[in-house]
Design an enzyme around this catalytic site. Structure first.
Site, short mmCIF file in Angstrom:
data_model
loop_
_atom_site.label_atom_id
_atom_site.label_comp_id
_atom_site.label_asym_id
_atom_site.label_seq_id
_atom_site.Cartn_x
_atom_site.Cartn_y
_atom_site.Cartn_z
N ASN A 144 -31.34 38.33 68.85
CA ASN A 144 -31.01 36.91 68.78
C ASN A 144 -29.54 36.68 68.45
OD1 ASN A 144 -33.70 36.56 69.20
ND2 ASN A 144 -34.19 36.22 67.06
N HIS A 161 -26.86 41.50 70.48
CA HIS A 161 -26.22 40.67 71.51
C HIS A 161 -25.16 39.74 70.94
CE1 HIS A 161 -30.17 41.32 73.92
NE2 HIS A 161 -29.36 42.34 74.03
N CYS A 220 -7.12 30.84 73.12
CA CYS A 220 -6.84 31.58 71.87
C CYS A 220 -5.54 31.08 71.23
CB CYS A 220 -6.74 33.07 72.20
SG CYS A 220 -6.26 34.09 70.78
N GLY A 260 -41.60 39.37 67.45
CA GLY A 260 -41.19 38.26 68.30
C GLY A 260 -40.36 38.64 69.51
N SER A 261 -40.74 39.73 70.16
CA SER A 261 -40.03 40.11 71.39
C SER A 261 -41.03 40.60 72.42
CB SER A 261 -39.00 41.21 71.11
OG SER A 261 -38.43 41.65 72.34
N SER A 262 -40.84 40.18 73.66
CA SER A 262 -41.69 40.69 74.73
C SER A 262 -41.14 42.01 75.28
CB SER A 262 -41.78 39.65 75.86
OG SER A 262 -40.48 39.39 76.38
N ASN A 286 -46.21 39.83 68.25
CA ASN A 286 -45.66 38.94 69.28
C ASN A 286 -46.80 38.17 69.91
OD1 ASN A 286 -43.31 38.13 71.02
ND2 ASN A 286 -44.68 38.89 72.62
N GLY A 288 -48.47 36.95 72.85
CA GLY A 288 -48.41 37.26 74.28
C GLY A 288 -48.12 38.74 74.50
ZN LIG Z 1 -6.17 36.10 71.94
#
Ligand SMILES: [Zn+2]
Length: 314
Positions: A144, A161, A220, A260-262, A286, A288
């Site tokens: 997440n 991620h 930036c 909680g992950s498929s 999970n 499902g």
């Molecule tokens: Zn930069």
């Protein structure tokens, strides 16, 4: 939260779970959490045994742990984003290549940020944070990007991620807090009032073409480079150092709990394969089916926020 009225449980701290239900009750939660059968006391005992036997537990979480905080997942039947909308996640290549796509992305992200950033951890996040404090958790890996584990105080944590709460410069690599960027965007767009258009219940944002085209995209501060949320978009890959780091944590662990992950996305599934190679016992919580149900010694179709606080981590 929905729960069978015929069952009564006591949490590990002795407070009745009915209190927990009151804490979590809100309509948005009902909207995003798939329906599930009432808690099965035998399954709860089995998970308790699994956790008690584990001395170096690795937990991997996915979108299903955050639905009870009001954040929709992608794949759940009927309530996931893929089931309810035709929305496609942004592709990394499109974001990098196309200025209009970045403009649309940041305009929507700007409007959606106040709601997205206001989501709070639910009892499942708090339970895992508590397990860490009590020495039960060897490592926590999440797919997440909502920062809810961080908000709950988890530290032995890898955000596989990335996090929407950070912004990355694609040129110089500087990372800055997303909240700071929100203020910069406001200054860049003093007359931009898309917030009046409102949000859909799931945080989706509707903007007209005119609104998008007048939106000024920040760059930036240090080098003028392109800014991107510090998350792995679809079509991009997780940093190999981070992947190797997690592989090492999995190899050190003595058991793996998926919450909680498929497990449909390979970036998380690969750690299941490593756990299987190491012959680690795997439990999956999970609602499902998942890609690895056949590899699990225990599968529970329950709400994370109802079940995890019932487990005694000692
Ligand atoms: Zn930069």
């Amino acid at each position: 939260m929905r729960m069978s009225s015929g069952l009564t449980f006591k949490s590990t701290k002795g407070s009745w779970i009915r209190n927990l239900r009151r804490q979590c009750s809100c309509r948005s939660v009902e909207f995003f959490v798939p329906s599930s059968p009432p808690l099965d006391p035998e399954k709860v005992k089995e998970l308790q045994r699994f956790i008690t036997l584990s001395k170096k537990l690795l937990v991997m979480t996915g979108a299903g742990i955050s639905t009870e905080s009001g954040i929709p997942d992608y794949r759940s039947e009927k309530v996931g984003l893929y089931a309810r909308t035709d929305r496609k996640p942004i592709q990394h290549g499109d974001f990098v290549r196309s200025a209009p796509i970045r403009q649309r992305y940041w305009a929507r992200n700007f409007v959606g940020w106040p709601q997205f950033s206001s989501h709070q951890p639910n009892p499942a996040h708090w339970a895992l944070s508590n397990w860490e404090k009590l020495g039960k958790l060897h490592w926590l890996v999440t797919q997440n990007v909502d920062a809810l584990h961080t908000k709950a105080g988890s530290q032995r944590l890898t955000e596989l991620h990335g996090s929407m709460h950070r912004v990355l410069c694609l040129n110089c690599g500087e990372k800055t807090p997303r909240g700071v960027l929100q203020e910069r965007i406001k200054l860049l767009n003093p007359t931009w009032n898309a917030e009046a258009q409102g949000l859909a219940p799931d945080g989706d944002v509707f903007l007209s073409e005119e609104q998008v085209q007048s939106f000024q995209v920040p760059s930036c501060v240090r080098c003028g480079g392109l800014l991107k949320p510090d998350v792995v978009f679809f079509g991009d890959t997780v940093n190999p150092d981070k992947v190797n780091f997690v592989h090492r944590r999995v190899k050190e662990a003595d058991s793996l709990l998926v919450v909680g992950s498929s497990l449909q996305v390979y970036s998380g599934y690969r750690f299941i394969l490593t756990a299987r190679e190491k012959k680690l016992p795997i439990a999956i919580l999970n609602i499902g089916p998942t890609r690895s149900d056949d590899l699990a010694c225990l599968k529970l179709n329950s709400r994370c926020g109802e079940l995890l606080p019932l487990i005694d981590p000692h």
